[in-house]
Design an enzyme around this catalytic site. Structure first.
Site: not given
Ligand SMILES: NC(=O)C1=CN([C@@H]2O[C@H](COP(=O)(O)OP(=O)(O)OC[C@H]3O[C@@H](n4cnc5c(N)ncnc54)[C@H](OP(=O)(O)O)[C@@H]3O)[C@@H](O)[C@H]2O)C=CC1
Ligand SMILES: O=C([O-])CC(=O)C(=O)O
Length: 265
Positions: A117, A186, A216
């Site tokens: 991601a 992760n 993120h």
């Protein structure tokens, strides 16, 4: 003789595995074919036979792990020792130094990691050649329900469930955080793998009821430059802990491994 088509097994038929498996089964990735699927549960309506892990290791050139950190910890080395390659999505399994060293040293199969991601991983890794970074920070913001964990106390759960704005639910390093949110952070371990040091990466995990997109933000600073990578992902509708982009990141990695021309590595 070199094999031209890589036989791929998918371990974990969930948000990531299902999309990866369907693209492969439809022949949409040159150089790779779906051979079998491994999952905890009996599956119906899958395009290839369901296999045990042992059968998958025997039949496949490469396994895509889309099952969880515990699979990587328990079985990763065994897959590689059997000569089967492994493409790992659950990078958080590598925050334990001993387990990581074993996995990275195992073979003859090769282990690969998806960027998943997050973006900018290639540049973070390249910066190691210039001495690395003074500071690296990752802030992950998700819907509160995707961050709830069994270890949380009633007070924190209540704050998350009644939040009307962002609530920081954990601050720590990329060594501590992925263990606490095994299905949700992760990315912290992925940044740590790129930087080469899980203790160097400071991570903040934020629950926000307004986070209909998962965010993120990576901020890294060194003598050679400063970097900021920010992504806002639409979550998978069936599993909002996982962003929709992730299986496509896995597929891009697979395309690079299986040798499709024109890949940026
Ligand atoms: N690198 C990244 O950016 C990201 C990494 N991830 C990682 O990928 C993993 C998979 O994500 P996602 O597809 O969204 O998860 P899902 O929960 O949607 O699917 C996982 C599937 O794998 C199965 N499974 C779990 N353990 C095993 C096992 N030992 N052997 C076989 N099957 C197993 C699960 O079954 P059951 O439900 O019965 O356990 C489930 O069907 C996550 O757990 C996370 O660690 C996820 C998002 C981003
Ligand atoms: O999919 C995402 O945005 C990130 C994620 O779940 C993880 O890092 O495990």
């Amino acid at each position: 003789m070199q094999r031209t088509v890589t036989r791929v097994g998918v371990v974990g038929w969930g948000a990531i595995g299902r999309t990866v498996g369907q693209v492969l089964a439809q022949g949409r990735l040159a150089g790779a074919e779906l051979t079998c699927v491994v999952d905890n549960r009996p599956l119906h309506d899958i395009p290839v036979p369901q296999a045990t892990l042992e059968q998958a290791i025997e039949e496949c050139d490469l396994l895509v792990e889309a099952a969880g950190q515990s699979f990587v910890r328990e079985w990763g080395t065994r897959v590689l020792e059997a000569g089967t390659d492994l493409l790992v999505a659950s990078t958080g399994a590598l925050t334990d130094d001993e387990a990581a060293a074993k996995l990275l040293a195992a073979g003859p199969g090769r282990v690969y990691f998806t960027g998943g991601a997050v973006g900018g991983i290639d540049l973070l890794q390249a910066a190691r050649g210039l001495g690395g970074f003074r500071s690296v920070r990752l802030t992950t913001t998700k819907l509160p329900a995707t961050l709830e964990q069994p270890w949380m106390d009633a007070e924190l759960l209540d704050r998350m469930r009644t939040a009307t704005g962002p609530v920081e639910v954990m601050r720590g390093t990329a060594r501590d955080v992925p263990v606490k949110f095994p299905r949700s952070t992760n990315v912290a371990a992925t940044v740590a793998l790129a930087v080469g040091d899980p203790d160097r990466v400071e991570v903040s995990v934020v629950a926000d009821p307004a986070a209909v997109r998962t965010r993120h933000v990576i901020e890294a600073d060194g003598d050679h430059g400063s970097y900021r990578f920010e992504v806002d992902h639409v979550p998978d509708p069936g599993n909002p802990a996982t962003s929709r982009i992730v299986p496509h990141a896995v597929l891009r990695g697979l395309a690079a491994i299986t040798g499709t021309a024109g890949q940026i590595l």
